[in-house]
Design a protein around this motif. Structure first.
Motif, PDB file in Angstrom:
ATOM      1  N   SER A   4       2.943 -16.988   6.660  1.00  0.00           N
ATOM      2  CA  SER A   4       1.537 -16.602   6.782  1.00  0.00           C
ATOM      3  C   SER A   4       1.350 -15.088   6.870  1.00  0.00           C
ATOM      4  CB  SER A   4       0.905 -17.272   8.012  1.00  0.00           C
ATOM      5  OG  SER A   4       1.558 -16.846   9.200  1.00  0.00           O
ATOM      6  N   HIS A   5       2.375 -14.359   7.392  1.00  0.00           N
ATOM      7  CA  HIS A   5       2.224 -12.909   7.550  1.00  0.00           C
ATOM      8  C   HIS A   5       3.586 -12.238   7.416  1.00  0.00           C
ATOM      9  CE1 HIS A   5       0.380  -9.338  10.020  1.00  0.00           C
ATOM     10  NE2 HIS A   5       0.691  -9.006   8.787  1.00  0.00           N
ATOM     11  N   VAL A   6       3.691 -11.357   6.436  1.00  0.00           N
ATOM     12  CA  VAL A   6       4.929 -10.630   6.165  1.00  0.00           C
ATOM     13  C   VAL A   6       4.638  -9.137   6.226  1.00  0.00           C
ATOM     14  CG1 VAL A   6       6.665 -10.107   4.402  1.00  0.00           C
ATOM     15  CG2 VAL A   6       5.892 -12.467   4.726  1.00  0.00           C
ATOM     16  N   LYS A   7       5.537  -8.384   6.855  1.00  0.00           N
ATOM     17  CA  LYS A   7       5.424  -6.927   6.875  1.00  0.00           C
ATOM     18  C   LYS A   7       6.469  -6.344   5.934  1.00  0.00           C
ATOM     19  CE  LYS A   7       5.458  -2.808   9.813  1.00  0.00           C
ATOM     20  NZ  LYS A   7       5.593  -2.271  11.200  1.00  0.00           N
ATOM     21  N   ILE A   8       6.037  -5.425   5.075  1.00  0.00           N
ATOM     22  CA  ILE A   8       6.933  -4.794   4.112  1.00  0.00           C
ATOM     23  C   ILE A   8       6.999  -3.309   4.420  1.00  0.00           C
ATOM     24  CG2 ILE A   8       7.393  -4.351   1.684  1.00  0.00           C
ATOM     25  CD1 ILE A   8       5.657  -6.838   1.060  1.00  0.00           C
ATOM     26  N   VAL A   9       8.170  -2.848   4.821  1.00  0.00           N
ATOM     27  CA  VAL A   9       8.375  -1.445   5.155  1.00  0.00           C
ATOM     28  C   VAL A   9       8.941  -0.749   3.925  1.00  0.00           C
ATOM     29  CG1 VAL A   9       9.460   0.181   6.743  1.00  0.00           C
ATOM     30  CG2 VAL A   9       8.857  -2.123   7.538  1.00  0.00           C
ATOM     31  N   GLY A  10       8.094  -0.017   3.243  1.00  0.00           N
ATOM     32  CA  GLY A  10       8.476   0.622   1.991  1.00  0.00           C
ATOM     33  C   GLY A  10       7.541   0.193   0.882  1.00  0.00           C
ATOM     34  N   SER A  11       6.820   1.138   0.291  1.00  0.00           N
ATOM     35  CA  SER A  11       5.796   0.822  -0.707  1.00  0.00           C
ATOM     36  C   SER A  11       6.169   1.334  -2.089  1.00  0.00           C
ATOM     37  CB  SER A  11       4.445   1.401  -0.279  1.00  0.00           C
ATOM     38  OG  SER A  11       4.038   0.853   0.949  1.00  0.00           O
ATOM     39  N   GLY A  12       7.448   1.170  -2.443  1.00  0.00           N
ATOM     40  CA  GLY A  12       7.881   1.537  -3.782  1.00  0.00           C
ATOM     41  C   GLY A  12       7.711   0.377  -4.740  1.00  0.00           C
ATOM     42  N   LEU A  13       8.457   0.400  -5.819  1.00  0.00           N
ATOM     43  CA  LEU A  13       8.355  -0.639  -6.840  1.00  0.00           C
ATOM     44  C   LEU A  13       8.634  -2.028  -6.276  1.00  0.00           C
ATOM     45  CD1 LEU A  13       8.273  -1.741  -9.776  1.00  0.00           C
ATOM     46  CD2 LEU A  13      10.706  -1.146  -9.928  1.00  0.00           C
ATOM     47  N   ILE A  14       9.766  -2.192  -5.596  1.00  0.00           N
ATOM     48  CA  ILE A  14      10.162  -3.522  -5.118  1.00  0.00           C
ATOM     49  C   ILE A  14       9.254  -3.986  -3.981  1.00  0.00           C
ATOM     50  CG2 ILE A  14      12.004  -4.903  -4.128  1.00  0.00           C
ATOM     51  CD1 ILE A  14      12.498  -4.061  -7.006  1.00  0.00           C
ATOM     52  N   GLY A  15       9.025  -3.131  -3.002  1.00  0.00           N
ATOM     53  CA  GLY A  15       8.193  -3.518  -1.866  1.00  0.00           C
ATOM     54  C   GLY A  15       6.783  -3.904  -2.288  1.00  0.00           C
ATOM     55  N   THR A  16       6.175  -3.091  -3.136  1.00  0.00           N
ATOM     56  CA  THR A  16       4.805  -3.382  -3.574  1.00  0.00           C
ATOM     57  C   THR A  16       4.762  -4.607  -4.479  1.00  0.00           C
ATOM     58  OG1 THR A  16       4.324  -1.003  -3.453  1.00  0.00           O
ATOM     59  CG2 THR A  16       2.725  -2.388  -4.577  1.00  0.00           C
ATOM     60  N   SER A  17       5.788  -4.796  -5.299  1.00  0.00           N
ATOM     61  CA  SER A  17       5.845  -5.994  -6.152  1.00  0.00           C
ATOM     62  C   SER A  17       5.946  -7.254  -5.292  1.00  0.00           C
ATOM     63  CB  SER A  17       7.044  -5.909  -7.101  1.00  0.00           C
ATOM     64  OG  SER A  17       6.867  -4.886  -8.051  1.00  0.00           O
ATOM     65  N   ILE A  18       6.727  -7.191  -4.219  1.00  0.00           N
ATOM     66  CA  ILE A  18       6.801  -8.329  -3.290  1.00  0.00           C
ATOM     67  C   ILE A  18       5.426  -8.584  -2.688  1.00  0.00           C
ATOM     68  CG2 ILE A  18       7.744  -9.131  -1.084  1.00  0.00           C
ATOM     69  CD1 ILE A  18      10.327  -7.637  -1.766  1.00  0.00           C
ATOM     70  N   GLY A  19       4.761  -7.506  -2.259  1.00  0.00           N
ATOM     71  CA  GLY A  19       3.427  -7.645  -1.675  1.00  0.00           C
ATOM     72  C   GLY A  19       2.432  -8.266  -2.629  1.00  0.00           C
ATOM     73  N   LEU A  20       2.452  -7.833  -3.879  1.00  0.00           N
ATOM     74  CA  LEU A  20       1.541  -8.386  -4.888  1.00  0.00           C
ATOM     75  C   LEU A  20       1.813  -9.868  -5.117  1.00  0.00           C
ATOM     76  CD1 LEU A  20       1.556  -5.533  -7.566  1.00  0.00           C
ATOM     77  CD2 LEU A  20      -0.377  -6.206  -6.138  1.00  0.00           C
ATOM     78  N   GLY A  21       3.101 -10.221  -5.212  1.00  0.00           N
ATOM     79  CA  GLY A  21       3.466 -11.610  -5.445  1.00  0.00           C
ATOM     80  C   GLY A  21       3.066 -12.509  -4.288  1.00  0.00           C
ATOM     81  N   LEU A  22       3.247 -12.035  -3.065  1.00  0.00           N
ATOM     82  CA  LEU A  22       2.873 -12.821  -1.894  1.00  0.00           C
ATOM     83  C   LEU A  22       1.358 -12.964  -1.769  1.00  0.00           C
ATOM     84  CD1 LEU A  22       5.368 -11.493   0.811  1.00  0.00           C
ATOM     85  CD2 LEU A  22       5.478 -13.660  -0.437  1.00  0.00           C
ATOM     86  N   ALA A  23       0.641 -11.885  -2.075  1.00  0.00           N
ATOM     87  CA  ALA A  23      -0.819 -11.930  -1.994  1.00  0.00           C
ATOM     88  C   ALA A  23      -1.384 -12.992  -2.927  1.00  0.00           C
ATOM     89  CB  ALA A  23      -1.404 -10.556  -2.326  1.00  0.00           C
ATOM     90  N   LEU A  24      -0.787 -13.123  -4.111  1.00  0.00           N
ATOM     91  CA  LEU A  24      -1.241 -14.147  -5.061  1.00  0.00           C
ATOM     92  C   LEU A  24      -1.038 -15.555  -4.511  1.00  0.00           C
ATOM     93  CD1 LEU A  24      -0.049 -12.847  -8.551  1.00  0.00           C
ATOM     94  CD2 LEU A  24      -2.391 -12.966  -7.683  1.00  0.00           C
TER      95      LEU A  24
END
Length: 350
Positions: A4-24
């Motif tokens: 339900s809630h994930v924290k991603i430390v690092g907003s580069g290619l991989i971190g932001t791609s993970i965030g985008l995928g989870l948001a979907l």
């Protein structure tokens, strides 16, 4: 298990791609980065807040930044599970072992996905679709492994269990060595005449594509995995010396090419498993708007699956060559379909 809630430390290619995928997938995501510009861009892209407790913390930072972050993140999220996505695992395990984060609450992982361009602006929600994601679960709590596995599945990847030391040897061969070789090859172009480079085709572009990678990222990866990479470079050096000594011997040159063919044939298909043998269908199109879209409409009408494509076109040229990679049966089907509809289709090749 549902996250339900994930924290991603690092907003580069991989971190932001993970965030985008989870948001979907409807998962709440908190992005964090020391670079306020990168974090701001990642926040705007992801837009998936949550008031639930953080269940999983992902370290998506460069390897060198990890040591300074571990203790603070564990203190702030003592009940969470922790993973990283670094390209080198042995060094990361040592850093966790000397921190306050218990090793059994940390799962070393590595998604085998990326692009030659980095940063949040290059992130893609589908970056991990169909890709392997290495985990080393030995000695790690089962709930940590379950959360990480759920994450991997949500992003469309598949988990592969691999010991960290074996992982580092594997990626030295399939990832780090290709980067070094591509960079070495591209470096040689600096000494060439500009007009010579006008002759460059797909072969040069393909073999130097990853030479455009981020130097700051790769200097860290290569040095961190130097122990596994060095034997491969020595072997390459030996083969190169052998080739130089026998450049005028056709049999020696042929042997090298054949051995290279054998090695390439061992690479799995793009979705894993046995490598597919494609049939390549050349199609000449006119240089005018909408031609490529029309061609793919025809592919849909013929109900064929295009696995890959290349485009060859020079500025000012009135025609272009599109080469589609398909199964043998789909190539035959599409060839007949296109010919009936007036397309300029040429003989397929294996």
């Amino acid at each position: 298990m549902t996250l339900s809630h994930v924290k991603i430390v690092g907003s580069g290619l991989i971190g932001t791609s993970i965030g985008l995928g989870l948001a979907l997938k409807g998962v709440g995501v908190t992005m964090q980065d020391l670079d306020s510009r990168a974090q701001g861009l990642a926040d705007d892209l992801v837009k998936s807040a949550s008031s639930n407790p953080i269940e999983l913390v992902i370290f998506a930072t460069p390897i060198g930044a990890l040591e300074s972050l571990i203790d603070g993140e564990f203190a702030a999220n003592p009940n969470a599970a922790f993973i990283d996505i670094s390209s080198v695992k042995s060094k990361v395990k040592v850093e966790v072992a000397t921190s306050t984060l218990p090793p059994y609450r940390f799962l070393p992982t590595h998604p085998m996905a990326g692009r030659e361009v980095g940063g949040a602006e290059s992130a893609r929600a589908d970056l991990f679709q169909g890709r392997p994601w290495v985990i080393d679960s030995q000695g790690v709590d089962s709930d940590v492994v379950e959360k990480a596995t759920s994450l991997i599945e949500l992003l469309g990847a598949h988990a592969i269990e691999l010991d960290s030391s074996e992982h580092d040897k594997a990626v030295a061969l399939v990832s780090h060595l290709p980067q070094v070789v591509s960079s070495l090859l591209a470096k040689q172009l600096n000494g060439g005449e500009g007009r010579w480079l006008d002759l460059a085709g797909a072969g040069l572009r393909d073999t130097t594509r990853i030479a455009g990678s981020d130097s700051k990222l790769w200097r860290e990866i290569i040095t961190a995995n130097s122990a596994a990479l060095a034997p491969l470079l020595r072997s390459l050096h030996s083969d190169l010396s052998e080739l130089i000594s026998h450049l005028e011997d056709e049999e020696s040159v042929a042997s090298l090419i054949i051995e290279g063919q054998k090695g390439r044939a061992r690479i799995p298909g793009k979705h894993g498993g046995k490598a597919r043998e494609y049939t390549y269908l050349p199609i000449v199109i006119e240089d005018k708007p909408g031609q490529l879209a029309s061609l793919f409409d025809e592919c849909a009408s013929a109900e064929v699956n295009v696995e890959d494509l290349t485009i060859e076109h020079s500025p000012g040229q009135f025609t272009g060559l599109i080469t589609l990679a398909l199964s043998a049966s789909d190539a035959d089907t599409l060839s007949e379909h296109l010919k009936k509809n007036g397309w300029s289709v040429h003989s397929p090749r294996k």
